[in-house]
Write a protein that holds these residues in place. Sequence first.
Motif, PDB file in Angstrom:
ATOM      1  N   UNK A   1       0.185   2.601   4.623  1.00 32.12           N
ATOM      2  CA  UNK A   1       1.316   1.797   5.097  1.00 32.12           C
ATOM      3  C   UNK A   1       2.252   1.496   3.923  1.00 32.12           C
ATOM      4  N   UNK A   2       1.645   1.171   2.768  1.00 34.76           N
ATOM      5  CA  UNK A   2       2.462   0.870   1.589  1.00 34.76           C
ATOM      6  C   UNK A   2       3.301   2.089   1.195  1.00 34.76           C
ATOM      7  N   UNK A   3       2.657   3.277   1.175  1.00 34.50           N
ATOM      8  CA  UNK A   3       3.388   4.514   0.822  1.00 34.50           C
ATOM      9  C   UNK A   3       4.554   4.713   1.775  1.00 34.50           C
ATOM     10  N   UNK A   4       4.303   4.472   3.058  1.00 31.92           N
ATOM     11  CA  UNK A   4       5.345   4.634   4.054  1.00 31.92           C
ATOM     12  C   UNK A   4       6.510   3.666   3.829  1.00 31.92           C
ATOM     13  N   UNK A   5       6.164   2.386   3.592  1.00 36.11           N
ATOM     14  CA  UNK A   5       7.202   1.372   3.388  1.00 36.11           C
ATOM     15  C   UNK A   5       8.041   1.676   2.141  1.00 36.11           C
ATOM     16  N   UNK A   6       7.368   2.126   1.077  1.00 42.24           N
ATOM     17  CA  UNK A   6       8.092   2.464  -0.156  1.00 42.24           C
ATOM     18  C   UNK A   6       9.060   3.608   0.101  1.00 42.24           C
ATOM     19  N   UNK A   7       8.576   4.631   0.829  1.00 36.34           N
ATOM     20  CA  UNK A   7       9.435   5.788   1.119  1.00 36.34           C
ATOM     21  C   UNK A   7      10.607   5.360   2.006  1.00 36.34           C
ATOM     22  N   UNK A   8      10.328   4.486   2.985  1.00 33.01           N
ATOM     23  CA  UNK A   8      11.400   3.991   3.867  1.00 33.01           C
ATOM     24  C   UNK A   8      12.467   3.225   3.083  1.00 33.01           C
ATOM     25  N   UNK A   9      12.014   2.523   2.018  1.00 32.87           N
ATOM     26  CA  UNK A   9      12.969   1.754   1.203  1.00 32.87           C
ATOM     27  C   UNK A   9      13.743   2.668   0.258  1.00 32.87           C
ATOM     28  N   UNK A  10      13.437   3.971   0.282  1.00 31.39           N
ATOM     29  CA  UNK A  10      14.195   4.946  -0.505  1.00 31.39           C
ATOM     30  C   UNK A  10      13.518   5.382  -1.792  1.00 31.39           C
ATOM     31  N   UNK A  11      12.327   4.830  -2.090  1.00 30.32           N
ATOM     32  CA  UNK A  11      11.653   5.177  -3.346  1.00 30.32           C
ATOM     33  C   UNK A  11      11.104   6.605  -3.290  1.00 30.32           C
TER      34      UNK A  11
ATOM     35  N   UNK B   1      -7.859  -6.720  -0.139  1.00 29.92           N
ATOM     36  CA  UNK B   1      -6.573  -6.319  -0.716  1.00 29.92           C
ATOM     37  C   UNK B   1      -5.418  -7.032  -0.008  1.00 29.92           C
ATOM     38  N   UNK B   2      -4.401  -7.415  -0.770  1.00 27.29           N
ATOM     39  CA  UNK B   2      -3.202  -8.035  -0.186  1.00 27.29           C
ATOM     40  C   UNK B   2      -2.568  -7.075   0.810  1.00 27.29           C
ATOM     41  N   UNK B   3      -1.820  -7.638   1.744  1.00 30.61           N
ATOM     42  CA  UNK B   3      -1.171  -6.810   2.763  1.00 30.61           C
ATOM     43  C   UNK B   3      -0.039  -5.983   2.140  1.00 30.61           C
ATOM     44  N   UNK B   4       0.219  -4.801   2.705  1.00 35.77           N
ATOM     45  CA  UNK B   4       1.259  -3.922   2.154  1.00 35.77           C
ATOM     46  C   UNK B   4       2.606  -4.627   1.958  1.00 35.77           C
ATOM     47  N   UNK B   5       2.976  -5.513   2.883  1.00 38.15           N
ATOM     48  CA  UNK B   5       4.278  -6.194   2.767  1.00 38.15           C
ATOM     49  C   UNK B   5       4.329  -7.045   1.504  1.00 38.15           C
ATOM     50  N   UNK B   6       3.195  -7.693   1.194  1.00 43.21           N
ATOM     51  CA  UNK B   6       3.169  -8.548   0.006  1.00 43.21           C
ATOM     52  C   UNK B   6       3.248  -7.707  -1.267  1.00 43.21           C
ATOM     53  N   UNK B   7       2.562  -6.550  -1.253  1.00 52.03           N
ATOM     54  CA  UNK B   7       2.610  -5.667  -2.427  1.00 52.03           C
ATOM     55  C   UNK B   7       4.033  -5.127  -2.591  1.00 52.03           C
ATOM     56  N   UNK B   8       4.653  -4.775  -1.468  1.00 50.78           N
ATOM     57  CA  UNK B   8       6.013  -4.235  -1.500  1.00 50.78           C
ATOM     58  C   UNK B   8       6.995  -5.224  -2.133  1.00 50.78           C
ATOM     59  N   UNK B   9       6.847  -6.497  -1.790  1.00 48.38           N
ATOM     60  CA  UNK B   9       7.727  -7.526  -2.349  1.00 48.38           C
ATOM     61  C   UNK B   9       7.565  -7.583  -3.872  1.00 48.38           C
ATOM     62  N   UNK B  10       6.321  -7.476  -4.346  1.00 44.94           N
ATOM     63  CA  UNK B  10       6.088  -7.516  -5.800  1.00 44.94           C
ATOM     64  C   UNK B  10       6.660  -6.265  -6.462  1.00 44.94           C
ATOM     65  N   UNK B  11       6.560  -5.130  -5.777  1.00 47.66           N
ATOM     66  CA  UNK B  11       7.157  -3.886  -6.295  1.00 47.66           C
ATOM     67  C   UNK B  11       8.657  -4.094  -6.474  1.00 47.66           C
TER      68      UNK B  11
END
Length: 397
Positions: free
Chosen positions: A23-33, A165-175
């Motif tokens: 999910x994290x990989x997906x969210x990062x890619x969606x954000x353009x990373x 592990x923290x939820x993907x959304x929380x990790x994404x915010x820290x990224x």
Amino acid sequence: MRLAGRRVVLGVSGGIASYKACVLARRLAEAGALVDVVLTQGGAQFIGPVTFEGLTGRPVLTSLWDRGPALAHIRLAQDAELIVIAPATANLIARAAQGMADDLLTAILLARTVPVLVAPAMNDRMYAHPATQQNLATLRERGWTMVGPAVGQLAEGPSDLPGRMSEPEEILVQVERLLRGPQSRLRGKRVVVTAGPTREALDPVRVITNRSSGRMGYALAEAAFARGAAVLLISGPTTLAPPPGIEVQRVESTEQLQQGVARAVKDADVLMMAAAPADFRPAAKGREKRDRAAGNTTLALEPTPDILETTKPFRRKGAVIVGFAFETGEKAARAKRKLTSKGLDLLVVNRADEPGAGAEVETNRVTLLSANGERELPLMSKRDVAEQVCEAVEALL
Ligand code: CTP
């Protein structure tokens, strides 16, 4: 896209939480990373490289000895802007702390020149073990950032100790904070955001309130946090989940909101008053629920304090004060006067009568007013409006 073109290495070690890394990989890619996933041997036991390739659209690396360009670990360590390890198992953390380089991920970590974000995930007793705690302390001393672990369900059952592990959304915010903070003037700044309606009690059961959903204020808090600010969100009653990583203080009435703002404003570099406080409250609160059989009732209302006004003596010198105005029809012109009368640096004018704008919707159409002039923005999501407001605040800081 907030992370457009940003280069992230996502290291996935062998824990059951690796399903959340998808999910994290997906969210990062969606954000353009641009996401380069590196799987440890253990990681590859849980999720195959094909899954991550599908999610990121980029080749996945699993071994120091893969065929392909030589010295992939050196290239990745230098080209990436951030390395995220999620999940980080006790074993991976121990190997990283020791400076081992016996697989591709640890070799990248040793050759790294960029920030590292670690999301530990393991059994709660393994996490509490002094060996793991010492290893984590070593990594923190090296300047690595930790996110989590959280408390909750583990693979082996429920737990009330950290390990999950923290939820993907929380990790994404820290990224986002690590990638965007260094370029933002909001980084390290103390930002106070108010959000939502307030409620004034008529009696123990009934209240006076308004249609504010809190979405605009929550979006502002998220946007400022993503830019590295220390955010305090003072929220009236809403149904929104607290944004990950952000300190939330809940209030009910306009008076409570005023007290919360008065305490926080003294140290704030930025105050964003996105809340829609009730402007009137019952002059007297009934002790008992009013009986309908009593027939017609007249309510005596009194105005609540103007919170922005009451902050004037306590504002820090140089603090940026942002107000919001809900206007309809001809009254829109009146908004300009609020800029000076409320002592604001920026006024965000909502057109409450336009489709897709105002309370109870996901989008907004606003005009930004400041001493520098007026800027009308097209209809966009409240989060995008929040990004524009933060940019305007950066220019004023
Ligand atoms: N606000 C405040 N205290 C209140 C009411 C509003 O500080 N009791 C803040 C809001 O958070 C917002 C700004 O004032 O940032 C403007 O809100 P608005 O309702 O447009 O202003 P009012 O002063 O209530 O103006 P009006 O005369 O139009 O009701």
